[in-house]
Design a protein around this motif. Structure first.
Motif, PDB file in Angstrom:
ATOM      1  N   PRO A  47       9.927  -2.622  24.030  1.00  0.00           N
ATOM      2  CA  PRO A  47       8.488  -2.660  23.769  1.00  0.00           C
ATOM      3  C   PRO A  47       7.833  -3.879  24.390  1.00  0.00           C
ATOM      4  O   PRO A  47       8.465  -4.921  24.583  1.00  0.00           O
ATOM      5  N   SER A  48       6.563  -3.736  24.720  1.00  0.00           N
ATOM      6  CA  SER A  48       5.773  -4.859  25.222  1.00  0.00           C
ATOM      7  C   SER A  48       4.340  -4.694  24.753  1.00  0.00           C
ATOM      8  O   SER A  48       3.884  -3.577  24.494  1.00  0.00           O
ATOM      9  N   SER A  49       3.638  -5.802  24.647  1.00  0.00           N
ATOM     10  CA  SER A  49       2.252  -5.766  24.188  1.00  0.00           C
ATOM     11  C   SER A  49       1.424  -4.886  25.118  1.00  0.00           C
ATOM     12  O   SER A  49       1.481  -5.012  26.340  1.00  0.00           O
ATOM     13  N   VAL A  50       0.660  -3.991  24.533  1.00  0.00           N
ATOM     14  CA  VAL A  50      -0.183  -2.990  25.217  1.00  0.00           C
ATOM     15  C   VAL A  50       0.587  -2.260  26.324  1.00  0.00           C
ATOM     16  O   VAL A  50       0.012  -1.779  27.303  1.00  0.00           O
ATOM     17  N   TYR A 154      11.398 -11.846  26.564  1.00  0.00           N
ATOM     18  CA  TYR A 154      12.413 -12.203  25.578  1.00  0.00           C
ATOM     19  C   TYR A 154      12.601 -11.103  24.534  1.00  0.00           C
ATOM     20  O   TYR A 154      13.674 -10.989  23.929  1.00  0.00           O
ATOM     21  N   ILE A 155      11.572 -10.277  24.318  1.00  0.00           N
ATOM     22  CA  ILE A 155      11.758  -9.088  23.487  1.00  0.00           C
ATOM     23  C   ILE A 155      12.761  -8.159  24.163  1.00  0.00           C
ATOM     24  O   ILE A 155      13.681  -7.627  23.531  1.00  0.00           O
ATOM     25  N   ALA A 156      12.609  -7.977  25.479  1.00  0.00           N
ATOM     26  CA  ALA A 156      13.525  -7.120  26.235  1.00  0.00           C
ATOM     27  C   ALA A 156      14.952  -7.670  26.173  1.00  0.00           C
ATOM     28  O   ALA A 156      15.922  -6.911  26.060  1.00  0.00           O
ATOM     29  N   GLN A 157      15.091  -8.992  26.231  1.00  0.00           N
ATOM     30  CA  GLN A 157      16.427  -9.574  26.134  1.00  0.00           C
ATOM     31  C   GLN A 157      17.077  -9.222  24.792  1.00  0.00           C
ATOM     32  O   GLN A 157      18.262  -8.897  24.732  1.00  0.00           O
TER      33      GLN A 157
END
Length: 227
Positions: A47-50, A154-157
């Protein structure tokens, strides 16, 4: 809680307690291709913002690729300890953040969303495009678009590390490297990318003492409080 839900929770907790930062890899073992594909999909579906997906991932899946990445971990000096983790791993992923979110890139994301069926009509498409552009403008005005993008990486990590644990793959997040060396090797500055962290993937060697150490975390009452 149903029995199947309880089993899934137990499996997840087992993985969280078992996974660790691998210190030494078995260079003779390679991650199966099907497993590699699942790990890469974990990154792609992070996930990523927007849904800006402000990242790019460089995958070193052979000796030549690992040697290129290892140029950022010199064999002498304070970062030398990370070099074996790059050269002896099965795969290494370099996680990069986009420095900017130009309109052309946001349009590319928007077109892919439409292709994937996220918009019922042009009104829905235009509405979300405007909303996303509004959030981007807030960060442009604040001058922190690059920092915002880096936080998403860093969310992806985190998704990659959890996926590796669930798939029985050992992993090591590595920030101890020379980012300028990677930028030069892969032409990242010209591409508007900043390398943030590397993740080595593979299977630990018998010599990895960290594999035998118990997990240690602060107590629940230290890290949680009730609102």
């Amino acid at each position: 809680m149903k029995s199947d839900e309880r089993m899934r929770l137990m499996d997840l907790l087992h993985v969280l307690k078992k996974r660790y930062a691998t210190k030494a890899y078995d260079a003779t073992r390679r991650i199966p291709e099907e497993t590699v594909n699942q790990l890469l999909e974990a990154l792609r579906y992070s996930p990523s913002s927007v849904n800006a997906q402000p990242w790019h991932f460089i995958v070193a899946d052979d000796e030549a690729g690992r040697q290129r990445v290892a140029k950022a971990t010199p064999d002498i000096g304070s970062l030398a300890y990370n070099r074996p983790k790059v050269l002896q791993a099965s795969h290494v992923v370099v996680l990069c953040a986009r420095n900017e979110l130009p309109e052309s890139y946001l349009t590319e994301v928007l077109d892919k969303e439409q292709q994937d069926g996220r918009y019922v009509d042009s009104t829905a498409r235009d509405g979300f495009a405007a909303a996303r552009a509004g959030y981007v403008k807030q960060h442009l005005d604040a001058g922190d678009v690059m920092f915002w993008n880096q936080k998403q990486v860093y969310i992806a990590q985190g998704f990659l590390l959890l996926a590796a644990g669930l798939l029985g793959v050992d992993a090591t997040p590595i920030e101890g490297f020379l980012p300028e060396a990677l930028s030069e090797e892969f032409g990242l500055e010209e591409k508007g990318l900043t390398p943030l962290v590397m993740v080595s993937l593979g299977y630990h060697a018998d010599s990895d003492a960290n594999a035998r150490l118990p997990k240690s975390r602060l107590a629940r009452d230290v890290v949680f409080s009730k609102a």
